[in-house]
Structure formats: structure tokens, C-alpha cells
Design a protein around this motif. Structure first.
Motif, PDB file in Angstrom:
ATOM      1  N   UNK A  36      -6.161  20.524 -10.135  1.00 10.97           N
ATOM      2  CA  UNK A  36      -5.131  18.730 -10.230  1.00 10.97           C
ATOM      3  C   UNK A  36      -5.059  18.956 -12.193  1.00 10.97           C
ATOM      4  N   UNK A  37      -5.972  19.142 -12.808  1.00  6.20           N
ATOM      5  CA  UNK A  37      -6.163  19.763 -14.494  1.00  6.20           C
ATOM      6  C   UNK A  37      -4.881  20.506 -14.863  1.00  6.20           C
ATOM      7  N   UNK A  38      -4.772  21.621 -13.916  1.00  5.27           N
ATOM      8  CA  UNK A  38      -4.223  22.738 -14.381  1.00  5.27           C
ATOM      9  C   UNK A  38      -2.847  22.398 -14.317  1.00  5.27           C
ATOM     10  N   UNK A  39      -2.208  21.824 -13.245  1.00  8.62           N
ATOM     11  CA  UNK A  39      -0.791  21.212 -13.403  1.00  8.62           C
ATOM     12  C   UNK A  39      -0.623  20.385 -14.444  1.00  8.62           C
ATOM     13  N   UNK A  40      -1.520  19.560 -14.421  1.00 11.32           N
ATOM     14  CA  UNK A  40      -0.864  18.523 -15.737  1.00 11.32           C
ATOM     15  C   UNK A  40      -1.067  19.252 -17.108  1.00 11.32           C
ATOM     16  N   UNK A  41      -1.772  20.239 -17.346  1.00  5.62           N
ATOM     17  CA  UNK A  41      -1.823  20.880 -18.469  1.00  5.62           C
ATOM     18  C   UNK A  41      -0.280  22.092 -18.198  1.00  5.62           C
TER      19      UNK A  41
END
Length: 217
Positions: A36-41
Motif C-alpha cells: 500500500x505504501x508503494x502504490x501511494x508513492x
């Protein structure tokens, strides 16, 4: 390209890291929190199952703005004649399994490992990943899934068992979103999506749109 610490959920800022290949980082894990953090970035995982996890942020980025959606006369007829019916999140696991098992030209095997499938299903259970199903005579004949980040939908993979099924589902999804969708991230170029209006934008512009629409969500 940065080697990730498996014990720390962090990534380098893709806006500050240049990469000719589009690969920003390698390693880490596929935990729900990291994904989830990756997609947010603006990052997404794409790798062969037997190899290290690769995290991508290509430049340029292949995207589709809903206002630029192109619908051919033949597809308008398909939609008008109600050849297909559509649902959302009715059978997410089945859709991702169909995507996993679909043969793709010039691709040896699948990039969707079992570990990645399990993690994405957990994202779905958390309300972050969604699927669109396309039906014909009560048979699942097409569909796709992706990750919702604010008003940006990160399309991951699609499948089609009959002509025009996934294309019809894609068009219906965009038209049904109205004001709730600013951009569809198609990630990597395909002629199929280009025919529907997808185009290339710079990584810088993509990350700006992603940040603005995530902040507003």
C-alpha cells in the motif's frame, strides 16, 4: 536502484531517483503495509516469481484520463446491445486467478506469484484493491483488478475469454465513476489501452497528480 531493508517499510523517493529502466528499488517483502505504501508513492511490483522483488516507477508513465476515453462505434454497439453485464468486487479472487493464468504474447509464464496474489487479496479485503467482473449468460468472461489510491486507479491486470469483454468492462468502469476518478494508471504501454485513449506522461506529472488526488481523498 536501491536495495531495500526487509525489516523496514521504506522506499526511496521516486521523484528524486532517476532510472533509465524504471526500476527504483529491489528486495523487501510483499506485506500489505509495504504494498500500500508503494502504490501511494507511485511504485508497483513487477518481477518474475523466482527472482528478487523489483519496484518500478517508469518514466514516462502510461495513463488514461477519463475525459480522453475513446469508444469506437463497434464498442458503442456492444454496450448499447447489453452484450455483457458488469459487477464490482463480486469475485475478486477469481478475477486475479484468471489474470494469473492468462497466456500473454511474448511473456514466459506469469508475473503474478502466489505470494503476490495473497497480498493483493488482503488489500482487497482492506477495501484498497477492487475488481470489475464482466459476465455473459452468467459466465465470467472478462475482468480486471487494480489498486485505488484516492482518485487514481492503478490498473494491474485484465483478462478476456471472449472478444471485447475486458474492453467493455474497462469502458463501463470509467463511465460509472463520474467525478470519483481523476486518472487511471496503466503503468506500461499496450496497444489495447492506447486504442482506448491512454497516453504517456512524465513521471514528474504522474507523481504530482497522484499526490494531489491522494491528499484530497
Amino acid at each position: 536502484m536501491i536495495l531495500l531493508n526487509p525489516n523496514e517499510i521504506s522506499f526511496p523517493d521516486p521523484a528524486l531517483l532517476e532510472s533509465d529502466s524504471g526500476i527504483i528499488a529491489v528486495g523487501g517483502d510483499l506485506s500489505v503495509e509495504r504494498l500500500y505504501f508503494a502504490y501511494q508513492l507511485g511504485l508497483f511490483p513487477w518481477y518474475n516469481p523466482a527472482e528478487e522483488i523489483l519496484w518500478w516507477c517508469p518514466d514516462p508513465r502510461f495513463v488514461l484520463f477519463p475525459k480522453d476515453l475513446k469508444i469506437s462505434k463497434s464498442m458503442r454497439k456492444v454496450l448499447r446491445d447489453e452484450v455483457f453485464t458488469f459487477t464490482e468486487n463480486k469475485c475478486f479472487r477469481k478475477v486475479i486467478e484468471e489474470c494469473q493464468n492468462t497466456f500473454r504474447k511474448d511473456q514466459d509464464g506469469t508475473w503474478l506469484s502466489e505470494e503476490l496474489v495473497v497480498s493483493i487479496v488482503k488489500l482487497h479485503e482492506a477495501g484498497i484493491a477492487k475488481s470489475i467482473e464482466v459476465w455473459q449468460n452468467e459466465d465470467l468472461v472478462g475482468g480486471f483488478y487494480g489498486i485505488q489510491i484516492g482518485k487514481v486507479f492503478c490498473g494491474e491486470s485484465m483478462f478476456s475469454k471472449v472478444s471485447n469483454a475486458s474492453k467493455a468492462g474497462f469502458i463501463q468502469f470509467i463511465q460509472s465513476q463520474k467525478e470519483g476518478l481523476e486518472l487511471i494508471d496503466c503503468q506500461i504501454h499496450s496497444e489495447h489501452l492506447e486504442s482506448l485513449g491512454a497516453t504517456m506522461i512524465s513521471k514528474k506529472d504522474y507523481l504530482k497528480i497522484l499526490k494531489n488526488n491522494n491528499d484530497e481523498s
